[in-house]
Write a protein that holds these residues in place. Structure first.
Motif, PDB file in Angstrom:
ATOM      1  N   GLY A 109      -5.830  13.409  -1.407  1.00 48.95           N
ATOM      2  CA  GLY A 109      -5.346  13.339  -0.039  1.00 48.95           C
ATOM      3  C   GLY A 109      -5.448  11.931   0.505  1.00 48.95           C
ATOM      4  O   GLY A 109      -6.030  11.043  -0.084  1.00 48.95           O
ATOM      5  N   ALA A 110      -4.843  11.759   1.658  1.00 46.46           N
ATOM      6  CA  ALA A 110      -4.760  10.438   2.268  1.00 46.46           C
ATOM      7  C   ALA A 110      -6.127   9.872   2.601  1.00 46.46           C
ATOM      8  O   ALA A 110      -6.321   8.667   2.556  1.00 46.46           O
ATOM      9  CB  ALA A 110      -3.895  10.507   3.525  1.00 46.46           C
ATOM     10  N   SER A 111      -7.079  10.742   2.956  1.00 48.16           N
ATOM     11  CA  SER A 111      -8.391  10.210   3.305  1.00 48.16           C
ATOM     12  C   SER A 111      -9.013   9.500   2.116  1.00 48.16           C
ATOM     13  O   SER A 111      -9.739   8.528   2.275  1.00 48.16           O
ATOM     14  CB  SER A 111      -9.309  11.324   3.806  1.00 48.16           C
ATOM     15  N   THR A 169       3.632   4.408   3.348  1.00 55.77           N
ATOM     16  CA  THR A 169       3.878   5.602   4.150  1.00 55.77           C
ATOM     17  C   THR A 169       4.943   6.439   3.452  1.00 55.77           C
ATOM     18  O   THR A 169       5.388   6.101   2.355  1.00 55.77           O
ATOM     19  CB  THR A 169       4.363   5.239   5.569  1.00 55.77           C
ATOM     20  N   GLY A 204      -6.152  14.525   4.405  1.00 50.99           N
ATOM     21  CA  GLY A 204      -6.699  15.176   3.221  1.00 50.99           C
ATOM     22  C   GLY A 204      -7.195  16.563   3.565  1.00 50.99           C
ATOM     23  O   GLY A 204      -8.388  16.812   3.666  1.00 50.99           O
ATOM     24  N   HIS A 260      -6.241   6.122   4.244  1.00 46.10           N
ATOM     25  CA  HIS A 260      -5.379   6.331   5.408  1.00 46.10           C
ATOM     26  C   HIS A 260      -6.158   7.094   6.459  1.00 46.10           C
ATOM     27  O   HIS A 260      -6.968   7.953   6.159  1.00 46.10           O
ATOM     28  CB  HIS A 260      -4.129   7.132   5.036  1.00 46.10           C
ATOM     29  N   SER A 268      -5.679   9.195  10.223  1.00 46.75           N
ATOM     30  CA  SER A 268      -4.808   9.732  11.262  1.00 46.75           C
ATOM     31  C   SER A 268      -5.158   9.084  12.582  1.00 46.75           C
ATOM     32  O   SER A 268      -6.318   8.806  12.856  1.00 46.75           O
ATOM     33  CB  SER A 268      -5.009  11.238  11.408  1.00 46.75           C
ATOM     34  N   ASP A 287       0.552  13.436  -1.165  1.00 51.65           N
ATOM     35  CA  ASP A 287      -0.351  14.004  -0.162  1.00 51.65           C
ATOM     36  C   ASP A 287       0.337  15.143   0.599  1.00 51.65           C
ATOM     37  O   ASP A 287      -0.273  16.175   0.870  1.00 51.65           O
ATOM     38  CB  ASP A 287      -0.814  12.945   0.839  1.00 51.65           C
ATOM     39  N   GLU A 296      -2.197  13.479   6.099  1.00 49.76           N
ATOM     40  CA  GLU A 296      -2.836  12.181   6.314  1.00 49.76           C
ATOM     41  C   GLU A 296      -4.348  12.278   6.236  1.00 49.76           C
ATOM     42  O   GLU A 296      -5.021  11.335   5.848  1.00 49.76           O
ATOM     43  CB  GLU A 296      -2.434  11.617   7.678  1.00 49.76           C
ATOM     44  N   ARG A 308       1.594   8.559   7.485  1.00 52.53           N
ATOM     45  CA  ARG A 308       0.743   7.537   6.872  1.00 52.53           C
ATOM     46  C   ARG A 308       0.023   8.118   5.662  1.00 52.53           C
ATOM     47  O   ARG A 308      -1.204   8.268   5.657  1.00 52.53           O
ATOM     48  CB  ARG A 308      -0.254   7.014   7.896  1.00 52.53           C
ATOM     49  N   CYS A 309       0.811   8.473   4.660  1.00 49.41           N
ATOM     50  CA  CYS A 309       0.270   9.046   3.429  1.00 49.41           C
ATOM     51  C   CYS A 309       1.353   8.951   2.359  1.00 49.41           C
ATOM     52  O   CYS A 309       2.439   8.443   2.623  1.00 49.41           O
ATOM     53  CB  CYS A 309      -0.156  10.503   3.642  1.00 49.41           C
ATOM     54  N   THR A 310       1.054   9.420   1.188  1.00 52.60           N
ATOM     55  CA  THR A 310       2.026   9.406   0.096  1.00 52.60           C
ATOM     56  C   THR A 310       2.774  10.740   0.055  1.00 52.60           C
ATOM     57  O   THR A 310       2.298  11.749   0.599  1.00 52.60           O
ATOM     58  CB  THR A 310       1.322   9.206  -1.263  1.00 52.60           C
TER      59      THR A 310
END
Length: 167
Positions: free
Chosen positions: A150-152, A99, A143, A156, A158, A14, A141, A9-11
């Motif tokens: 990062g995802a945070s 994702t 960061g 996103h 976790s 990330d 996910e 669940r991130c790029t």
């Protein structure tokens, strides 16, 4: 060749923020117990991480060399595991909506693991790399510290839910 796949669940960016920070290596690579040094060129092709694997008092110093660095799509690493030999590990990342799909493939290049039947090597390695991708997902996910963005930062979060690990 052992293969594992995980939806994160991130790029892809990330994921590569974690991979480009060599000091995070023991946080996501199962079996790595400590970092000793990260070359200034990391993660450029030919750059080296110096780390150790095992648990005290049986610790082996080894290194990992970057063979391909193509963010945010692909990295190929060559871990040198002392008496275990050398492996080739390819990590491929593809975007999928909000994702990404991360695939890790590992094969022995030299050493006694080449003598194992493929079915045995693949079973052991897939089990270990499932956990490796699990750890990488937490860092990407969430960061990871030592990464920017990062995802945070993308909203996103976790979760404890498991994504399909192998396909």
């Amino acid at each position: 060749m052992a293969r594992n796949v995980r939806v994160m669940r991130c790029t892809p960016e990330d994921v590569f923020r974690v991979l480009e920070n060599g000091w995070l290596y023991p946080l996501w690579v199962v079996g790595t117990s400590r970092m000793r040094d990260v070359s200034e060129e990391w993660p450029a092709e030919g750059a080296t991480l110096h780390h150790s694997f095992g648990s005290w008092p049986i610790v082996t110093n080894d290194r990992t060399v970057v063979r391909v660095w193509d963010p945010p799509r692909r990295v190929v690493l060559e871990p040198h595991g002392g008496p275990i030999g050398i492996a080739r590990v390819a990590i491929d990342v593809k975007p999928r909506g909000d994702t990404c799909v991360v695939r890790i493939q590992e094969e022995p290049v030299t050493g006694p693991t080449r003598l194992l039947p493929d079915v045995v090597f693949d079973a052991i390695t897939r089990w270990r790399n499932a956990e490796t991708l699990h750890r990488l997902a937490y860092l990407a996910e969430g960061g990871a510290p030592g990464t920017s963005g990062g995802a945070s930062a993308l909203g996103h979060v976790s979760t404890a839910e498991e994504e399909p690990v192998d396909r």
